[in-house]
Design a protein around this motif. Structure first.
Motif, PDB file in Angstrom:
ATOM      1  N   SER A   1      -0.901  -1.634  -9.172  1.00 60.05           N
ATOM      2  CA  SER A   1      -2.122  -2.384  -8.187  1.00 60.05           C
ATOM      3  C   SER A   1      -1.700  -2.668  -6.884  1.00 60.05           C
ATOM      4  CB  SER A   1      -2.670  -3.494  -9.026  1.00 60.05           C
ATOM      5  OG  SER A   1      -1.694  -4.637  -9.143  1.00 60.05           O
ATOM      6  N   THR A   2      -2.849  -2.636  -6.076  1.00 62.15           N
ATOM      7  CA  THR A   2      -2.268  -3.096  -4.726  1.00 62.15           C
ATOM      8  C   THR A   2      -3.711  -3.758  -4.016  1.00 62.15           C
ATOM      9  OG1 THR A   2      -1.615  -2.332  -2.668  1.00 62.15           O
ATOM     10  CG2 THR A   2      -3.331  -0.993  -3.633  1.00 62.15           C
ATOM     11  N   VAL A   3      -3.471  -4.578  -3.183  1.00 59.40           N
ATOM     12  CA  VAL A   3      -4.659  -5.091  -2.587  1.00 59.40           C
ATOM     13  C   VAL A   3      -4.604  -4.465  -1.060  1.00 59.40           C
ATOM     14  CG1 VAL A   3      -5.575  -7.340  -1.480  1.00 59.40           C
ATOM     15  CG2 VAL A   3      -4.337  -7.311  -3.717  1.00 59.40           C
ATOM     16  N   VAL A   4      -5.985  -4.083  -0.373  1.00 62.39           N
ATOM     17  CA  VAL A   4      -6.150  -3.312   0.734  1.00 62.39           C
ATOM     18  C   VAL A   4      -6.979  -4.258   1.502  1.00 62.39           C
ATOM     19  CG1 VAL A   4      -6.756  -1.408   1.906  1.00 62.39           C
ATOM     20  CG2 VAL A   4      -5.959  -1.174  -0.410  1.00 62.39           C
ATOM     21  N   GLU A   5      -6.380  -4.547   2.704  1.00 61.14           N
ATOM     22  CA  GLU A   5      -7.073  -5.476   3.748  1.00 61.14           C
ATOM     23  C   GLU A   5      -8.097  -4.701   4.282  1.00 61.14           C
ATOM     24  OE1 GLU A   5      -6.809  -8.677   3.973  1.00 61.14           O
ATOM     25  OE2 GLU A   5      -5.362  -8.603   2.471  1.00 61.14           O
ATOM     26  N   PRO A   6      -9.416  -5.389   4.640  1.00 68.04           N
ATOM     27  CA  PRO A   6     -10.378  -4.292   5.310  1.00 68.04           C
ATOM     28  C   PRO A   6     -10.043  -3.613   6.717  1.00 68.04           C
ATOM     29  CG  PRO A   6     -11.114  -6.435   4.793  1.00 68.04           C
ATOM     30  CD  PRO A   6      -9.598  -6.453   4.606  1.00 68.04           C
TER      31      PRO A   6
ATOM     32  N   ASN B   1       0.610  -1.271   0.072  1.00 66.98           N
ATOM     33  CA  ASN B   1      -0.015   0.064   0.100  1.00 66.98           C
ATOM     34  C   ASN B   1       0.927   1.393   0.015  1.00 66.98           C
ATOM     35  OD1 ASN B   1      -2.254  -1.721   0.077  1.00 66.98           O
ATOM     36  ND2 ASN B   1      -2.679  -1.384   2.232  1.00 66.98           N
ATOM     37  N   SER B   2       2.163   1.291   0.690  1.00 68.36           N
ATOM     38  CA  SER B   2       2.771   2.337   0.866  1.00 68.36           C
ATOM     39  C   SER B   2       3.368   2.759  -0.368  1.00 68.36           C
ATOM     40  CB  SER B   2       3.615   2.514   2.103  1.00 68.36           C
ATOM     41  OG  SER B   2       4.649   1.436   1.790  1.00 68.36           O
ATOM     42  N   GLN B   3       3.964   1.675  -0.896  1.00 72.65           N
ATOM     43  CA  GLN B   3       4.670   1.885  -2.369  1.00 72.65           C
ATOM     44  C   GLN B   3       3.609   2.151  -3.485  1.00 72.65           C
ATOM     45  OE1 GLN B   3       6.127  -2.102  -2.783  1.00 72.65           O
ATOM     46  NE2 GLN B   3       8.155  -1.458  -1.758  1.00 72.65           N
ATOM     47  N   PHE B   4       2.332   1.812  -3.370  1.00 69.02           N
ATOM     48  CA  PHE B   4       1.537   2.179  -4.391  1.00 69.02           C
ATOM     49  C   PHE B   4       1.400   3.546  -4.309  1.00 69.02           C
ATOM     50  CE2 PHE B   4      -2.880   2.881  -5.371  1.00 69.02           C
ATOM     51  CZ  PHE B   4      -3.102   2.236  -6.586  1.00 69.02           C
ATOM     52  N   ILE B   5       0.784   4.084  -3.114  1.00 64.49           N
ATOM     53  CA  ILE B   5       0.494   5.522  -2.850  1.00 64.49           C
ATOM     54  C   ILE B   5       1.820   6.357  -3.314  1.00 64.49           C
ATOM     55  CG2 ILE B   5       0.301   7.212  -1.023  1.00 64.49           C
ATOM     56  CD1 ILE B   5      -2.163   5.664  -1.609  1.00 64.49           C
ATOM     57  N   LYS B   6       3.069   5.993  -3.033  1.00 64.59           N
ATOM     58  CA  LYS B   6       4.425   6.679  -3.484  1.00 64.59           C
ATOM     59  C   LYS B   6       4.439   6.963  -4.914  1.00 64.59           C
ATOM     60  CE  LYS B   6       9.360   6.715  -2.485  1.00 64.59           C
ATOM     61  NZ  LYS B   6      10.410   6.414  -1.848  1.00 64.59           N
ATOM     62  N   GLN B   7       4.084   5.755  -5.489  1.00 67.29           N
ATOM     63  CA  GLN B   7       4.346   5.551  -6.996  1.00 67.29           C
ATOM     64  C   GLN B   7       3.362   6.439  -7.686  1.00 67.29           C
ATOM     65  OE1 GLN B   7       5.308   1.847  -8.872  1.00 67.29           O
ATOM     66  NE2 GLN B   7       7.059   1.727  -7.629  1.00 67.29           N
ATOM     67  N   LEU B   8       1.886   6.449  -7.283  1.00 63.49           N
ATOM     68  CA  LEU B   8       0.886   6.983  -7.692  1.00 63.49           C
ATOM     69  C   LEU B   8       1.045   8.697  -7.588  1.00 63.49           C
ATOM     70  CD1 LEU B   8      -1.944   7.090  -8.966  1.00 63.49           C
ATOM     71  CD2 LEU B   8      -2.941   6.684  -6.427  1.00 63.49           C
ATOM     72  N   ASN B   9       1.656   9.043  -6.328  1.00 61.28           N
ATOM     73  CA  ASN B   9       2.006  10.485  -6.274  1.00 61.28           C
ATOM     74  C   ASN B   9       2.976  10.886  -7.264  1.00 61.28           C
ATOM     75  OD1 ASN B   9       1.745  12.659  -5.228  1.00 61.28           O
ATOM     76  ND2 ASN B   9       3.276  12.545  -3.354  1.00 61.28           N
ATOM     77  N   GLU B  10       3.800  10.164  -7.594  1.00 62.91           N
ATOM     78  CA  GLU B  10       4.869  10.477  -8.427  1.00 62.91           C
ATOM     79  C   GLU B  10       4.349  10.769  -9.915  1.00 62.91           C
ATOM     80  OE1 GLU B  10       8.008   7.820  -8.116  1.00 62.91           O
ATOM     81  OE2 GLU B  10       8.772   8.390  -5.785  1.00 62.91           O
ATOM     82  N   SER B  11       3.693   9.761 -10.131  1.00 56.60           N
ATOM     83  CA  SER B  11       3.059   9.491 -11.566  1.00 56.60           C
ATOM     84  C   SER B  11       2.100  10.511 -11.907  1.00 56.60           C
ATOM     85  CB  SER B  11       2.598   8.187 -11.877  1.00 56.60           C
ATOM     86  OG  SER B  11       1.673   7.830 -11.017  1.00 56.60           O
ATOM     87  N   VAL B  12       1.155  10.953 -10.969  1.00 55.01           N
ATOM     88  CA  VAL B  12       0.129  11.729 -11.022  1.00 55.01           C
ATOM     89  C   VAL B  12       0.788  13.244 -11.354  1.00 55.01           C
ATOM     90  CG1 VAL B  12      -1.827  12.802 -10.008  1.00 55.01           C
ATOM     91  CG2 VAL B  12      -1.761  10.362 -10.134  1.00 55.01           C
TER      92      VAL B  12
ATOM     93  N   GLN C   1      -7.288   4.144   6.467  1.00 51.99           N
ATOM     94  CA  GLN C   1      -6.041   4.842   6.568  1.00 51.99           C
ATOM     95  C   GLN C   1      -5.850   4.924   4.932  1.00 51.99           C
ATOM     96  OE1 GLN C   1      -2.883   2.774   8.561  1.00 51.99           O
ATOM     97  NE2 GLN C   1      -1.396   4.425   7.877  1.00 51.99           N
ATOM     98  N   PHE C   2      -5.923   3.891   4.251  1.00 50.64           N
ATOM     99  CA  PHE C   2      -5.516   3.740   2.699  1.00 50.64           C
ATOM    100  C   PHE C   2      -6.335   4.839   1.943  1.00 50.64           C
ATOM    101  CE2 PHE C   2      -6.071   2.358  -1.417  1.00 50.64           C
ATOM    102  CZ  PHE C   2      -4.727   2.331  -1.878  1.00 50.64           C
ATOM    103  N   TRP C   3      -7.687   4.815   2.215  1.00 50.01           N
ATOM    104  CA  TRP C   3      -8.613   5.706   1.468  1.00 50.01           C
ATOM    105  C   TRP C   3      -8.141   7.214   1.715  1.00 50.01           C
ATOM    106  CZ3 TRP C   3     -10.405   3.752  -2.500  1.00 50.01           C
ATOM    107  CH2 TRP C   3     -11.042   2.645  -2.494  1.00 50.01           C
ATOM    108  N   GLN C   4      -7.710   7.543   2.945  1.00 50.57           N
ATOM    109  CA  GLN C   4      -7.355   8.812   3.399  1.00 50.57           C
ATOM    110  C   GLN C   4      -6.182   9.511   2.576  1.00 50.57           C
ATOM    111  OE1 GLN C   4      -7.047   9.026   7.507  1.00 50.57           O
ATOM    112  NE2 GLN C   4      -9.154   9.151   7.955  1.00 50.57           N
ATOM    113  N   GLN C   5      -5.012   8.546   2.394  1.00 44.50           N
ATOM    114  CA  GLN C   5      -3.847   8.922   1.643  1.00 44.50           C
ATOM    115  C   GLN C   5      -4.092   8.749   0.243  1.00 44.50           C
ATOM    116  OE1 GLN C   5      -1.365   5.560   3.062  1.00 44.50           O
ATOM    117  NE2 GLN C   5      -0.931   6.530   5.004  1.00 44.50           N
ATOM    118  N   TYR C   6      -5.008   7.770  -0.368  1.00 43.46           N
ATOM    119  CA  TYR C   6      -5.267   7.740  -1.749  1.00 43.46           C
ATOM    120  C   TYR C   6      -5.997   9.071  -2.121  1.00 43.46           C
ATOM    121  CZ  TYR C   6      -7.526   5.524  -5.923  1.00 43.46           C
ATOM    122  OH  TYR C   6      -7.897   5.147  -7.180  1.00 43.46           O
ATOM    123  N   ILE C   7      -7.061   9.605  -1.402  1.00 44.71           N
ATOM    124  CA  ILE C   7      -7.855  10.377  -1.886  1.00 44.71           C
ATOM    125  C   ILE C   7      -6.932  11.679  -1.869  1.00 44.71           C
ATOM    126  CG2 ILE C   7      -9.814  12.110  -1.099  1.00 44.71           C
ATOM    127  CD1 ILE C   7     -11.248   9.454  -0.496  1.00 44.71           C
ATOM    128  N   ARG C   8      -6.187  12.061  -0.744  1.00 41.90           N
ATOM    129  CA  ARG C   8      -5.400  13.139  -0.878  1.00 41.90           C
ATOM    130  C   ARG C   8      -4.170  12.985  -2.086  1.00 41.90           C
ATOM    131  NH1 ARG C   8      -1.958  12.022   3.714  1.00 41.90           N
ATOM    132  NH2 ARG C   8      -3.816  12.085   4.857  1.00 41.90           N
TER     133      ARG C   8
END
Length: 129
Positions: free
Chosen positions: A88-93, A6-17, A98-105
């Motif tokens: 892609s990433t898999v987020v556990e319930p 999840n953390s790597q996904f958020i980091k790479q998404l931030n860079e690419s966006v 926490q993931f949605w807050q980072q993702y939306i930000r």
């Protein structure tokens, strides 16, 4: 396409966006991830209108992980023959909030080019008598 943490996904998404800066399309997908044995059972379900169960009678208390995918066309994809960026990433319930807050930000900061459409002013026609 490999699944990232999840953390790597958020980091790479931030860079690419931020590098994209609104120049190419970004496709976001979120799906419920189910196991393969459950999907084989669902093919036997008869979904004719006479067999549909109302929502009040369905009781599903199980929680499922969420598969989040992002694919982005590369800049000048036709000219340079570059491949698409796929993450892609898999987020556990239990980690979902926490993931949605980072993702939306990340998405809000990266999508600076989005604007609301301007409404056209309609001319009022004169009614002739």
């Amino acid at each position: 396409m490999t699944r990232l943490e999840n953390s790597q996904f958020i980091k790479q998404l931030n860079e690419s966006v931020t590098n994209n800066n609104g120049k190419s399309s970004i496709y976001l997908t979120q799906k419920r991830l189910t196991s393969s044995d459950e999907s084989s059972n669902s093919s036997n379900i008869d979904d004719l209108p006479t067999k549909v169960i109302p929502n009040q009678q369905i009781q599903n208390n199980s929680s499922y992980p969420v598969l989040v995918r992002v694919s982005m066309n590369s800049k000048n994809n036709k000219d340079k023959k570059q491949t698409k960026l796929k993450l892609s990433t898999v987020v556990e319930p239990d980690q979902l909030n926490q993931f949605w807050q980072q993702y939306i930000r990340v998405l809000k900061n990266g999508f600076v080019g989005l604007k609301k459409k301007e409404k056209k002013k309609s001319k009022k026609s004169k009614v002739s008598k």
